[in-house]
Design an enzyme around this catalytic site. Sequence first.
Site, PDB file in Angstrom:
ATOM      1  N   GLU A  56       0.862  -1.186   0.000  1.00  0.00           N
ATOM      2  CA  GLU A  56       0.000   0.000   0.000  1.00  0.00           C
ATOM      3  C   GLU A  56       0.900   1.238   0.000  1.00  0.00           C
ATOM      4  O   GLU A  56       1.834   1.339   0.779  1.00  0.00           O
ATOM      5  CB  GLU A  56      -0.903  -0.013   1.249  1.00  0.00           C
ATOM      6  CG  GLU A  56      -1.574   1.306   1.588  1.00  0.00           C
ATOM      7  CD  GLU A  56      -2.433   1.899   0.469  1.00  0.00           C
ATOM      8  OE1 GLU A  56      -3.232   1.171  -0.132  1.00  0.00           O
ATOM      9  OE2 GLU A  56      -2.258   3.117   0.190  1.00  0.00           O
ATOM     10  N   ARG A 130     -16.578   3.798   5.680  1.00  0.00           N
ATOM     11  CA  ARG A 130     -15.502   3.130   4.926  1.00  0.00           C
ATOM     12  C   ARG A 130     -14.372   2.709   5.858  1.00  0.00           C
ATOM     13  O   ARG A 130     -13.813   1.631   5.719  1.00  0.00           O
ATOM     14  CB  ARG A 130     -14.962   4.079   3.839  1.00  0.00           C
ATOM     15  CG  ARG A 130     -13.885   3.453   2.974  1.00  0.00           C
ATOM     16  CD  ARG A 130     -13.413   4.414   1.869  1.00  0.00           C
ATOM     17  NE  ARG A 130     -12.383   3.779   1.055  1.00  0.00           N
ATOM     18  CZ  ARG A 130     -11.100   3.800   1.338  1.00  0.00           C
ATOM     19  NH1 ARG A 130     -10.660   4.422   2.421  1.00  0.00           N
ATOM     20  NH2 ARG A 130     -10.233   3.192   0.549  1.00  0.00           N
ATOM     21  N   TYR A 247     -27.587   8.394   4.927  1.00  0.00           N
ATOM     22  CA  TYR A 247     -27.903   7.147   5.639  1.00  0.00           C
ATOM     23  C   TYR A 247     -27.071   7.060   6.907  1.00  0.00           C
ATOM     24  O   TYR A 247     -26.036   7.711   7.035  1.00  0.00           O
ATOM     25  CB  TYR A 247     -27.689   5.920   4.739  1.00  0.00           C
ATOM     26  CG  TYR A 247     -26.363   5.826   4.026  1.00  0.00           C
ATOM     27  CD1 TYR A 247     -25.231   5.329   4.663  1.00  0.00           C
ATOM     28  CD2 TYR A 247     -26.238   6.221   2.689  1.00  0.00           C
ATOM     29  CE1 TYR A 247     -24.015   5.221   3.994  1.00  0.00           C
ATOM     30  CE2 TYR A 247     -25.025   6.117   2.019  1.00  0.00           C
ATOM     31  CZ  TYR A 247     -23.920   5.627   2.675  1.00  0.00           C
ATOM     32  OH  TYR A 247     -22.726   5.529   2.007  1.00  0.00           O
ATOM     33  N   ASP A 329     -11.917  -1.150  -8.202  1.00  0.00           N
ATOM     34  CA  ASP A 329     -11.924   0.031  -9.077  1.00  0.00           C
ATOM     35  C   ASP A 329     -10.850  -0.020 -10.152  1.00  0.00           C
ATOM     36  O   ASP A 329     -10.992   0.604 -11.200  1.00  0.00           O
ATOM     37  CB  ASP A 329     -11.723   1.304  -8.245  1.00  0.00           C
ATOM     38  CG  ASP A 329     -12.980   1.723  -7.507  1.00  0.00           C
ATOM     39  OD1 ASP A 329     -14.018   1.040  -7.649  1.00  0.00           O
ATOM     40  OD2 ASP A 329     -12.935   2.738  -6.786  1.00  0.00           O
TER      41      ASP A 329
HETATM   42  C1  LIG Z   1      -8.961   7.564   0.483  1.00  0.00           C
HETATM   43  C2  LIG Z   1     -10.225   7.038  -0.128  1.00  0.00           C
HETATM   44  C3  LIG Z   1     -11.464   7.524   0.303  1.00  0.00           C
HETATM   45  C4  LIG Z   1     -12.643   7.036  -0.272  1.00  0.00           C
HETATM   46  N1  LIG Z   1     -13.843   7.511   0.173  1.00  0.00           N
HETATM   47  C5  LIG Z   1     -14.993   7.022  -0.342  1.00  0.00           C
HETATM   48  C6  LIG Z   1     -16.262   7.472   0.131  1.00  0.00           C
HETATM   49  O1  LIG Z   1     -16.355   8.302   1.030  1.00  0.00           O
HETATM   50  N2  LIG Z   1     -17.392   6.948  -0.425  1.00  0.00           N
HETATM   51  C7  LIG Z   1     -17.322   6.003  -1.429  1.00  0.00           C
HETATM   52  O2  LIG Z   1     -18.350   5.559  -1.929  1.00  0.00           O
HETATM   53  N3  LIG Z   1     -16.137   5.553  -1.882  1.00  0.00           N
HETATM   54  C8  LIG Z   1     -14.968   6.038  -1.371  1.00  0.00           C
HETATM   55  N4  LIG Z   1     -13.770   5.577  -1.827  1.00  0.00           N
HETATM   56  C9  LIG Z   1     -13.778   4.595  -2.918  1.00  0.00           C
HETATM   57  C10 LIG Z   1     -14.133   3.221  -2.489  1.00  0.00           C
HETATM   58  O3  LIG Z   1     -13.375   2.823  -1.367  1.00  0.00           O
HETATM   59  C11 LIG Z   1     -13.840   2.311  -3.668  1.00  0.00           C
HETATM   60  O4  LIG Z   1     -14.577   2.749  -4.789  1.00  0.00           O
HETATM   61  C12 LIG Z   1     -14.255   0.879  -3.433  1.00  0.00           C
HETATM   62  O5  LIG Z   1     -14.141   0.514  -2.092  1.00  0.00           O
HETATM   63  C13 LIG Z   1     -13.370  -0.061  -4.264  1.00  0.00           C
HETATM   64  O6  LIG Z   1     -12.124  -0.183  -3.584  1.00  0.00           O
HETATM   65  P1  LIG Z   1     -10.730  -0.430  -4.252  1.00  0.00           P
HETATM   66  O7  LIG Z   1      -9.937  -1.128  -3.211  1.00  0.00           O
HETATM   67  O8  LIG Z   1     -10.862  -1.031  -5.581  1.00  0.00           O
HETATM   68  O9  LIG Z   1     -10.143   1.029  -4.461  1.00  0.00           O
HETATM   69  P2  LIG Z   1      -9.663   2.079  -3.383  1.00  0.00           P
HETATM   70  O10 LIG Z   1     -10.551   2.078  -2.199  1.00  0.00           O
HETATM   71  O11 LIG Z   1      -9.479   3.350  -4.125  1.00  0.00           O
HETATM   72  O12 LIG Z   1      -8.245   1.536  -2.888  1.00  0.00           O
HETATM   73  C14 LIG Z   1      -7.072   1.577  -3.693  1.00  0.00           C
HETATM   74  C15 LIG Z   1      -5.867   1.536  -2.770  1.00  0.00           C
HETATM   75  O13 LIG Z   1      -4.680   1.393  -3.554  1.00  0.00           O
HETATM   76  C16 LIG Z   1      -3.700   2.292  -3.079  1.00  0.00           C
HETATM   77  N5  LIG Z   1      -2.794   2.585  -4.191  1.00  0.00           N
HETATM   78  C17 LIG Z   1      -3.030   3.363  -5.274  1.00  0.00           C
HETATM   79  N6  LIG Z   1      -1.975   3.351  -6.090  1.00  0.00           N
HETATM   80  C18 LIG Z   1      -1.046   2.553  -5.524  1.00  0.00           C
HETATM   81  C19 LIG Z   1       0.266   2.148  -5.908  1.00  0.00           C
HETATM   82  N7  LIG Z   1       0.837   2.568  -7.034  1.00  0.00           N
HETATM   83  N8  LIG Z   1       0.949   1.300  -5.083  1.00  0.00           N
HETATM   84  C20 LIG Z   1       0.384   0.845  -3.920  1.00  0.00           C
HETATM   85  N9  LIG Z   1      -0.856   1.219  -3.504  1.00  0.00           N
HETATM   86  C21 LIG Z   1      -1.552   2.057  -4.318  1.00  0.00           C
HETATM   87  C22 LIG Z   1      -4.505   3.483  -2.596  1.00  0.00           C
HETATM   88  O14 LIG Z   1      -3.768   4.267  -1.676  1.00  0.00           O
HETATM   89  C23 LIG Z   1      -5.700   2.806  -1.957  1.00  0.00           C
HETATM   90  O15 LIG Z   1      -5.458   2.463  -0.616  1.00  0.00           O
HETATM   91  C24 LIG Z   1     -12.567   6.054  -1.299  1.00  0.00           C
HETATM   92  C25 LIG Z   1     -11.323   5.567  -1.730  1.00  0.00           C
HETATM   93  C26 LIG Z   1     -10.148   6.034  -1.150  1.00  0.00           C
HETATM   94  C27 LIG Z   1      -8.797   5.498  -1.610  1.00  0.00           C
END
Ligand SMILES: Cc1cc2nc3c(=O)[nH]c(=O)nc-3n(C[C@H](O)[C@H](O)[C@H](O)COP(=O)(O)OP(=O)(O)OC[C@H]3O[C@@H](n4cnc5c(N)ncnc54)[C@H](O)[C@@H]3O)c2cc1C
Length: 425
Positions: A56, A130, A247, A329
Site C-alpha cells: 500500500e 468506509r 444514511y 476500481d
Molecule cells: C482515500 C479514499 C477515500 C474514499 N472515500 C470514499 C467514500 O467516502 N465513499 C465512497 O463511496 N467511496 C470512497 N472511496 C472509494 C471506495 O473505497 C472504492 O470505490 C471501493 O471501495 C473499491 O475499492 P478499491 O480497493 O478497488 O479502491 P480504493 O478504495 O481506491 O483503494 C485503492 C488503494 O490502492 C492504493 N494505491 C493506489 N496506487 C497505488 C500504488 N501505485 N501502489 C500501492 N498502492 C496504491 C490506494 O492508496 C488505496 O489504498 C474512497 C477511496 C479512497 C482510496
Amino acid sequence: MGRATFGVLARLVRQACGFCLVSDKHPNVLVAGGGIGGLAAAFACARAGTQVTLFERANEFSEVGAGIQLGPNVVSVLHDWGLKDELAAVAAFPHRLQVRSASTGAELGVLTLGPEIQARYGFPYATIHRADLHGLLLAALTTHGDVQLNVKSAVDRFVQHDDKDQSGRGGGVELHLTDGRQASGDLLVGADGLWSRVRQQLLGDGLPQPMGHLAYRALVPQSSLPADLRSQQVTAWLGPRLHVVQYPVRRGEWLNVVGFVHGAVAGDVQDWDHSANAADLRRAMGATCAPLQDLIHAIDAWRLWVLAIRPPMQGAQEQAQGRVALLGDAAHPMVPYLAQGAGMAIEDAAALGRVLASDGATLQIPALLQQYAQARWARNARVQARALRNGKIFHATGPMRWGRDASMKLLGERLLDVPWLYRGA
Ligand SMILES: Cc1cc2nc3c(=O)[nH]c(=O)nc-3n(C[C@H](O)[C@H](O)[C@H](O)COP(=O)(O)OP(=O)(O)OC[C@H]3O[C@@H](n4cnc5c(N)ncnc54)[C@H](O)[C@@H]3O)c2cc1C
C-alpha cells in the site's frame, strides 16, 4: 471456529492431502493496493491457502472516506468469511430506502429494507463507514500468519516471466516499487484503485476521465442534529442536475450525507479528500425543498472528491491477463449511483479466493486467473452500466424527470429492488 484456528486447520489439511492448492507449492500472491478491494483480496487469498504480500502506497492504513452501502449480495460474502459479528458491531442496518423529490420533498418511492429484504435475499442491507469496513478487514487479516502487509510501498511496475513447464511452475511476476525495492510472486492482483498503475501497464488504456460531477461528503453525529433531521433510513433526494444521499453509519449513531452536483474543481482530480466550501454546495443545491435545505445548512464540514469514469468493461481481458488480475476500481471504476463500488471489489475478491482454493492442481495460474476473469467481468460491466444510467435518471430534467417520477409512483418497489444484483454472484 475462530479464524486463527481455521488458518491452522486449513494448513494442516493442505499438508495432509494437497487438496486446495494450485500446486504443491503454496502460491505466493502479490497485492498492489490496500483499500477495501486489496484487503478483501488478501483475506480471500489467505483463506484459500496462499501466501500473500500486500503493498500500500499510503504511509498508514487511513481513516479517509465516509459512508459505503453494502447490499445483501456483499453482506453474504462478509458472513461467509466469518465476519458477521464484526460487521454487526460497526454497521447500521437501515429499515427502508426512501426516494424523495429534492425540489418538493414529496416521496417518490420506497424500498423496504430491514427484515423484509433479509427474508428475500437471506442477508441484510447494511451501511457502514468506509474506515470501519477497512478496519474490520484489516483486523481479520492480522489473524492470518501467511499475510504480510506493507505500507509506504508504492508500486511502480511489474514484469511477468513466462511459465517454464506445464504445471505453471517456473514462471512468475516481479514487482518493482518506486523506492527501488522488488518482490516476486506467482501472481499479482492489481487492487490499486481508480487510477491504477497496474492497469495502466497491463491494458495501457489511459486514465479515467472526470465526468463533470462532484461528490460533497459529510459525517455528523446524529446527536448533533435537530431531532427532525436525524434518520435511520437511506434517503435519496433527486433533483435536476443533482442528488443527495443520506444514511446512518456506526450503529446508527452517525449520519453520512453525500451531495452530488455538476461542476469541477481546481487541483488534483485523483485526490479523494479535497477540502470543500459549504457555501459552494449550498449554492449548487439551488432551489431545493426546505427539509433538504435544513439538512445541508445543518452541516458545516464537507470534504469533496471528483467523480471519474471509464466505459463499462468489454471483456474478460480487462479483468486478467497472464499472471496479473485486476480487482475493484482498478478493473471497473464505477460511479456510486448504484452503491456497489466496494461491493463489486469484495465480490471480485471472493471469486478470486474461490478459484485459488479450487482443485486447480492441473491448471496453470494464468488459466486460474482466466476463470476468475470469466466469472466476474460481465457482472461488473452490468453494474457499471447500471450505475452510469442511474446518474442520468437521478439528475434528469424536463420530460425525463416527469417520466422518472411517474414510473416510480406507479412501480415503486419494483423499480428500486434489483434482484439480479442483490441475489449475489
Ligand atoms: C482515500 C479514499 C477515500 C474514499 N472515500 C470514499 C467514500 O467516502 N465513499 C465512497 O463511496 N467511496 C470512497 N472511496 C472509494 C471506495 O473505497 C472504492 O470505490 C471501493 O471501495 C473499491 O475499492 P478499491 O480497493 O478497488 O479502491 P480504493 O478504495 O481506491 O483503494 C485503492 C488503494 O490502492 C492504493 N494505491 C493506489 N496506487 C497505488 C500504488 N501505485 N501502489 C500501492 N498502492 C496504491 C490506494 O492508496 C488505496 O489504498 C474512497 C477511496 C479512497 C482510496
